[in-house]
Design a protein around this motif. Structure first.
Motif, short mmCIF file in Angstrom:
data_model
loop_
_atom_site.label_atom_id
_atom_site.label_comp_id
_atom_site.label_asym_id
_atom_site.label_seq_id
_atom_site.Cartn_x
_atom_site.Cartn_y
_atom_site.Cartn_z
N ILE A 30 0.66 -15.44 -9.79
CA ILE A 30 0.98 -14.58 -10.79
C ILE A 30 0.65 -14.84 -12.17
O ILE A 30 0.24 -14.00 -13.00
CB ILE A 30 2.63 -14.48 -10.61
CG1 ILE A 30 3.11 -13.93 -9.30
CG2 ILE A 30 3.44 -13.58 -11.88
CD1 ILE A 30 4.59 -14.09 -8.96
N ALA A 82 3.60 -18.73 -7.80
CA ALA A 82 3.69 -18.60 -9.33
C ALA A 82 2.30 -18.81 -10.11
O ALA A 82 1.97 -18.32 -11.09
CB ALA A 82 4.60 -19.62 -9.87
N ARG A 123 5.40 -7.70 -12.76
CA ARG A 123 6.88 -7.94 -12.57
C ARG A 123 7.36 -7.53 -11.21
O ARG A 123 8.27 -8.26 -10.43
CB ARG A 123 7.54 -7.09 -13.52
CG ARG A 123 7.60 -7.59 -14.81
CD ARG A 123 8.77 -6.77 -15.93
NE ARG A 123 8.41 -5.26 -15.95
CZ ARG A 123 7.70 -4.79 -16.90
NH1 ARG A 123 7.14 -5.65 -17.71
NH2 ARG A 123 7.72 -3.31 -16.88
N GLU A 167 6.27 -10.22 -8.66
CA GLU A 167 7.15 -11.45 -8.83
C GLU A 167 8.68 -11.25 -8.12
O GLU A 167 8.88 -12.06 -7.46
CB GLU A 167 7.08 -11.46 -10.43
CG GLU A 167 7.71 -13.13 -10.73
CD GLU A 167 7.80 -13.39 -12.05
OE1 GLU A 167 7.54 -14.55 -12.48
OE2 GLU A 167 7.87 -12.31 -12.99
N THR A 220 5.23 -13.02 -3.42
CA THR A 220 3.63 -12.71 -3.09
C THR A 220 3.47 -12.87 -1.69
O THR A 220 2.43 -12.34 -1.32
CB THR A 220 3.00 -13.77 -3.70
OG1 THR A 220 3.35 -15.22 -3.17
CG2 THR A 220 2.83 -13.99 -5.03
#
Length: 251
Positions: free
Chosen positions: A78, A75, A19, A22, A26
């Motif tokens: 992650i 994304a 979390r 995010e 990054t």
């Protein structure tokens, strides 16, 4: 702490790490890991999670190399991290208590070792991820912090690989003021030798050259070189020696 508690902590800390990374993005710089951004952090911890999973899931009884770092970002990175973290938690939670595999620190069992090691690995790096948000690190319970201090002093720095050495014998005392715990670290030309001091009060059987004291969570992060030492008395050069030579690196 029990193995189940370490697995629960690993689960929550990995979610918090993801979390924070995010939210920060990054490409956000990680002040507690100079030269790294949040993407580097996710790649490293995600690689370590998969490496640990393989020992337990595949039963490797000798050292097995890691799988390297992925060429992912944003994304996708992650999601990759979350997948590996979930698989590690699931593997540990579903493993037989008597599973046999390689470890590198003393522990009651291989499963206990990997659950504890990955809980602390992930917690320290969760704090790193939160540093990218420029906020105050989230809470670390005192009992877990004490457990982490013990892993570091009685585990990592009892090994021959420890670089915390001194030509002249020195004595460092570490005291957790909120947990009634203290440790005496004898530093010499050999690997450090750490003894539990029992009552956790100032002083001990031998007079320390330097004492580091404060709440357990602050000491935990300080000994992992994430925060300044909360309180220092005595010879500050001994604290500087710890800061300069105690880093635990992957290679």
């Amino acid at each position: 702490m029990e193995t189940a508690e370490h697995i629960e902590t690993l689960d929550e800390e990995g979610r918090r790490l993801a979390r924070a990374a995010e939210t920060a993005g990054t490409d956000a710089k990680v002040p507690t890991c100079p030269g790294w951004d949040a993407g580097d952090l996710l790649r490293h911890v995600g690689m370590v999670h998969r490496w640990a999973t393989a020992f337990v899931a595949e039963g490797h009884t000798s050292y097995h190399p890691d799988g390297g770092l992925p060429d992912l970002d944003g994304a996708e990175l992650i999601a990759w991290f979350r997948d590996g973290h979930g698989r590690l938690v699931g593997t540990l939670a579903g493993a037989r208590p008597d599973v046999e595999c390689w470890t590198f620190l003393p522990a009651p069992s291989p499963l206990a070792f990997w659950a504890r090691r990955q809980a602390h690995e992930t917690t320290v790096h969760r704090v790193d991820a939160e540093s990218a948000l420029a906020g105050t690190p989230g809470v670390i319970p005192a009992d877990f912090a004490v457990d982490g201090i013990e892993e570091l002093l009685l585990g990592f720095h009892a090994r021959g690989r420890s670089k915390v050495r001194s030509d002249t014998p020195r004595l460092l005392r570490v005291r957790a003021t909120d947990a009634g715990r203290a440790w005496t670290v004898r530093i010499s030309q050999e690997p450090p030798v750490t003894e539990r001091d029992g009552a956790g009060e100032a002083g001990g059987a031998d007079e320390a050259d330097c004492e580091l004291s404060g709440p357990a969570a602050r000491l935990y992060l300080s000994l992992w070189n994430r925060l300044p030492f909360p309180s220092l008395t005595g010879d500050a050069s001994l604290a500087a020696l710890w800061r300069e030579r105690s880093g635990v690196t992957w290679s």
